[in-house]
Design a protein around this motif. Sequence first.
Motif, PDB file in Angstrom:
ATOM      1  N   ALA A  88       0.823  -1.215   0.000  1.00 50.50           N
ATOM      2  CA  ALA A  88       0.000   0.000   0.000  1.00 50.50           C
ATOM      3  C   ALA A  88       0.856   1.264   0.000  1.00 50.50           C
ATOM      4  CB  ALA A  88      -0.932  -0.002   1.202  1.00 50.50           C
ATOM      5  N   ASP A  89       2.012   1.223   0.688  1.00 52.13           N
ATOM      6  CA  ASP A  89       2.874   2.405   0.748  1.00 52.13           C
ATOM      7  C   ASP A  89       3.434   2.754  -0.631  1.00 52.13           C
ATOM      8  OD1 ASP A  89       4.244  -0.036   0.940  1.00 52.13           O
ATOM      9  OD2 ASP A  89       5.978   0.873   1.927  1.00 52.13           O
ATOM     10  N   LYS A  90       3.868   1.752  -1.377  1.00 50.95           N
ATOM     11  CA  LYS A  90       4.370   1.981  -2.734  1.00 50.95           C
ATOM     12  C   LYS A  90       3.249   2.493  -3.627  1.00 50.95           C
ATOM     13  CE  LYS A  90       8.766   1.063  -3.644  1.00 50.95           C
ATOM     14  NZ  LYS A  90       9.659   2.206  -3.593  1.00 50.95           N
ATOM     15  N   LYS A  91       2.060   1.913  -3.473  1.00 51.84           N
ATOM     16  CA  LYS A  91       0.916   2.344  -4.278  1.00 51.84           C
ATOM     17  C   LYS A  91       0.588   3.811  -4.016  1.00 51.84           C
ATOM     18  CE  LYS A  91      -1.580  -1.926  -5.143  1.00 51.84           C
ATOM     19  NZ  LYS A  91      -2.732  -2.742  -4.844  1.00 51.84           N
ATOM     20  N   SER A  92       0.577   4.192  -2.749  1.00 53.39           N
ATOM     21  CA  SER A  92       0.228   5.581  -2.451  1.00 53.39           C
ATOM     22  C   SER A  92       1.339   6.521  -2.923  1.00 53.39           C
ATOM     23  CB  SER A  92      -0.099   5.782  -0.972  1.00 53.39           C
ATOM     24  OG  SER A  92       0.975   5.395  -0.162  1.00 53.39           O
ATOM     25  N   GLU A  93       2.586   6.052  -2.873  1.00 53.11           N
ATOM     26  CA  GLU A  93       3.697   6.850  -3.404  1.00 53.11           C
ATOM     27  C   GLU A  93       3.525   7.041  -4.915  1.00 53.11           C
ATOM     28  OE1 GLU A  93       8.581   6.780  -3.452  1.00 53.11           O
ATOM     29  OE2 GLU A  93       7.544   5.202  -2.338  1.00 53.11           O
ATOM     30  N   GLY A  94       3.133   5.959  -5.590  1.00 57.27           N
ATOM     31  CA  GLY A  94       2.875   6.028  -7.029  1.00 57.27           C
ATOM     32  C   GLY A  94       1.733   6.962  -7.365  1.00 57.27           C
ATOM     33  N   TRP A 102      -2.394   0.785 -11.305  1.00 52.75           N
ATOM     34  CA  TRP A 102      -1.387  -0.103 -10.752  1.00 52.75           C
ATOM     35  C   TRP A 102      -1.708  -1.535 -11.134  1.00 52.75           C
ATOM     36  CZ3 TRP A 102       2.438   2.024  -7.555  1.00 52.75           C
ATOM     37  CH2 TRP A 102       3.296   1.104  -6.947  1.00 52.75           C
ATOM     38  N   LEU A 103      -0.788  -2.193 -11.819  1.00 54.31           N
ATOM     39  CA  LEU A 103      -0.964  -3.599 -12.184  1.00 54.31           C
ATOM     40  C   LEU A 103       0.167  -4.393 -11.553  1.00 54.31           C
ATOM     41  CD1 LEU A 103      -1.574  -2.778 -15.899  1.00 54.31           C
ATOM     42  CD2 LEU A 103      -3.254  -3.955 -14.510  1.00 54.31           C
ATOM     43  N   VAL A 104      -0.162  -5.563 -11.025  1.00 51.84           N
ATOM     44  CA  VAL A 104       0.857  -6.348 -10.342  1.00 51.84           C
ATOM     45  C   VAL A 104       1.343  -7.506 -11.226  1.00 51.84           C
ATOM     46  CG1 VAL A 104       1.358  -7.736  -8.281  1.00 51.84           C
ATOM     47  CG2 VAL A 104      -0.043  -5.676  -8.077  1.00 51.84           C
ATOM     48  N   LYS A 105       2.662  -7.699 -11.260  1.00 50.94           N
ATOM     49  CA  LYS A 105       3.256  -8.843 -11.970  1.00 50.94           C
ATOM     50  C   LYS A 105       3.146 -10.068 -11.080  1.00 50.94           C
ATOM     51  CE  LYS A 105       7.022  -6.060 -13.930  1.00 50.94           C
ATOM     52  NZ  LYS A 105       8.459  -5.819 -13.760  1.00 50.94           N
ATOM     53  N   PRO A 106       3.046 -11.279 -11.630  1.00 53.64           N
ATOM     54  CA  PRO A 106       2.901 -11.506 -13.077  1.00 53.64           C
ATOM     55  C   PRO A 106       1.539 -11.027 -13.564  1.00 53.64           C
ATOM     56  CG  PRO A 106       2.638 -13.547 -11.859  1.00 53.64           C
ATOM     57  CD  PRO A 106       3.029 -12.489 -10.861  1.00 53.64           C
ATOM     58  N   PHE A 107       1.526 -10.397 -14.726  1.00 55.41           N
ATOM     59  CA  PHE A 107       0.273  -9.805 -15.211  1.00 55.41           C
ATOM     60  C   PHE A 107      -0.474 -10.769 -16.124  1.00 55.41           C
ATOM     61  CE2 PHE A 107       3.277  -9.057 -18.554  1.00 55.41           C
ATOM     62  CZ  PHE A 107       2.539  -9.061 -19.727  1.00 55.41           C
ATOM     63  N   ASP A 108      -1.762 -10.558 -16.226  1.00 57.18           N
ATOM     64  CA  ASP A 108      -2.620 -11.304 -17.139  1.00 57.18           C
ATOM     65  C   ASP A 108      -2.748 -10.437 -18.399  1.00 57.18           C
ATOM     66  OD1 ASP A 108      -5.026 -11.793 -18.574  1.00 57.18           O
ATOM     67  OD2 ASP A 108      -5.819 -12.907 -16.877  1.00 57.18           O
ATOM     68  N   PRO A 109      -2.322 -10.948 -19.577  1.00 54.00           N
ATOM     69  CA  PRO A 109      -2.364 -10.133 -20.794  1.00 54.00           C
ATOM     70  C   PRO A 109      -3.745  -9.544 -21.091  1.00 54.00           C
ATOM     71  CG  PRO A 109      -1.126 -12.138 -21.188  1.00 54.00           C
ATOM     72  CD  PRO A 109      -1.725 -12.263 -19.815  1.00 54.00           C
ATOM     73  N   ASP A 110      -4.804 -10.329 -20.850  1.00 54.16           N
ATOM     74  CA  ASP A 110      -6.158  -9.820 -21.109  1.00 54.16           C
ATOM     75  C   ASP A 110      -6.510  -8.674 -20.168  1.00 54.16           C
ATOM     76  OD1 ASP A 110      -6.520 -11.659 -23.134  1.00 54.16           O
ATOM     77  OD2 ASP A 110      -7.332 -13.171 -21.787  1.00 54.16           O
ATOM     78  N   GLN A 111      -6.086  -8.809 -18.914  1.00 55.33           N
ATOM     79  CA  GLN A 111      -6.347  -7.761 -17.936  1.00 55.33           C
ATOM     80  C   GLN A 111      -5.551  -6.496 -18.300  1.00 55.33           C
ATOM     81  OE1 GLN A 111      -4.780  -8.430 -14.034  1.00 55.33           O
ATOM     82  NE2 GLN A 111      -5.821  -6.652 -13.165  1.00 55.33           N
ATOM     83  N   LEU A 112      -4.306  -6.695 -18.738  1.00 55.35           N
ATOM     84  CA  LEU A 112      -3.471  -5.568 -19.168  1.00 55.35           C
ATOM     85  C   LEU A 112      -4.150  -4.822 -20.314  1.00 55.35           C
ATOM     86  CD1 LEU A 112      -0.718  -4.024 -19.057  1.00 55.35           C
ATOM     87  CD2 LEU A 112       0.084  -5.642 -20.779  1.00 55.35           C
ATOM     88  N   LEU A 113      -4.607  -5.567 -21.322  1.00 57.28           N
ATOM     89  CA  LEU A 113      -5.279  -4.943 -22.468  1.00 57.28           C
ATOM     90  C   LEU A 113      -6.549  -4.229 -22.048  1.00 57.28           C
ATOM     91  CD1 LEU A 113      -4.866  -7.552 -25.348  1.00 57.28           C
ATOM     92  CD2 LEU A 113      -4.094  -5.180 -25.350  1.00 57.28           C
ATOM     93  N   ALA A 114      -7.317  -4.859 -21.162  1.00 60.68           N
ATOM     94  CA  ALA A 114      -8.572  -4.241 -20.705  1.00 60.68           C
ATOM     95  C   ALA A 114      -8.274  -2.935 -19.956  1.00 60.68           C
ATOM     96  CB  ALA A 114      -9.323  -5.206 -19.790  1.00 60.68           C
ATOM     97  N   THR A 115      -7.231  -2.945 -19.131  1.00 61.79           N
ATOM     98  CA  THR A 115      -6.852  -1.741 -18.377  1.00 61.79           C
ATOM     99  C   THR A 115      -6.400  -0.631 -19.317  1.00 61.79           C
ATOM    100  OG1 THR A 115      -6.189  -3.118 -16.509  1.00 61.79           O
ATOM    101  CG2 THR A 115      -5.384  -0.856 -16.512  1.00 61.79           C
TER     102      THR A 115
END
Length: 121
Positions: A88-94, A102-115
């Motif tokens: 959460a700290d990194k996310k709020s910094e971002g 914010w997308l977390v690895k390993p990523f889902d290609p379909d989710q990446l495209l949808a985002t």
Amino acid sequence: MSANLLIVDDSTSMRQMVAFALTGGGYTVVEAEDGIAALDAAKTQKFDAVITDVNMPRMDGIELIRQLRALPNYKFTPLLMLTTESGADKKSEGKAAGATGWLVKPFDPDQLLATVRKVLG
């Protein structure tokens, strides 16, 4: 016209996987290996969205987002973090730096495209 996307990651294989997913979705992709290379690219051409890793040498993703947000062309550009960091700290910094999402690895290609589709409207 297809959107022009900048992918920033110090891992060649990660850049290739992201690029593969996005070009498969019909996007044009430019790759950069760290924040400094990405910033140089962003100053010479316009990207419709930027997808960056957080932990990189020379300039990390959060600093990259700060620097991009300071450029007139990138005030409203979607800037996505794609990272193994899920704290959460990194996310709020971002978020504070100006990250759109914010997308977390390993990523889902379909989710990446949808985002990406969602942030590009």
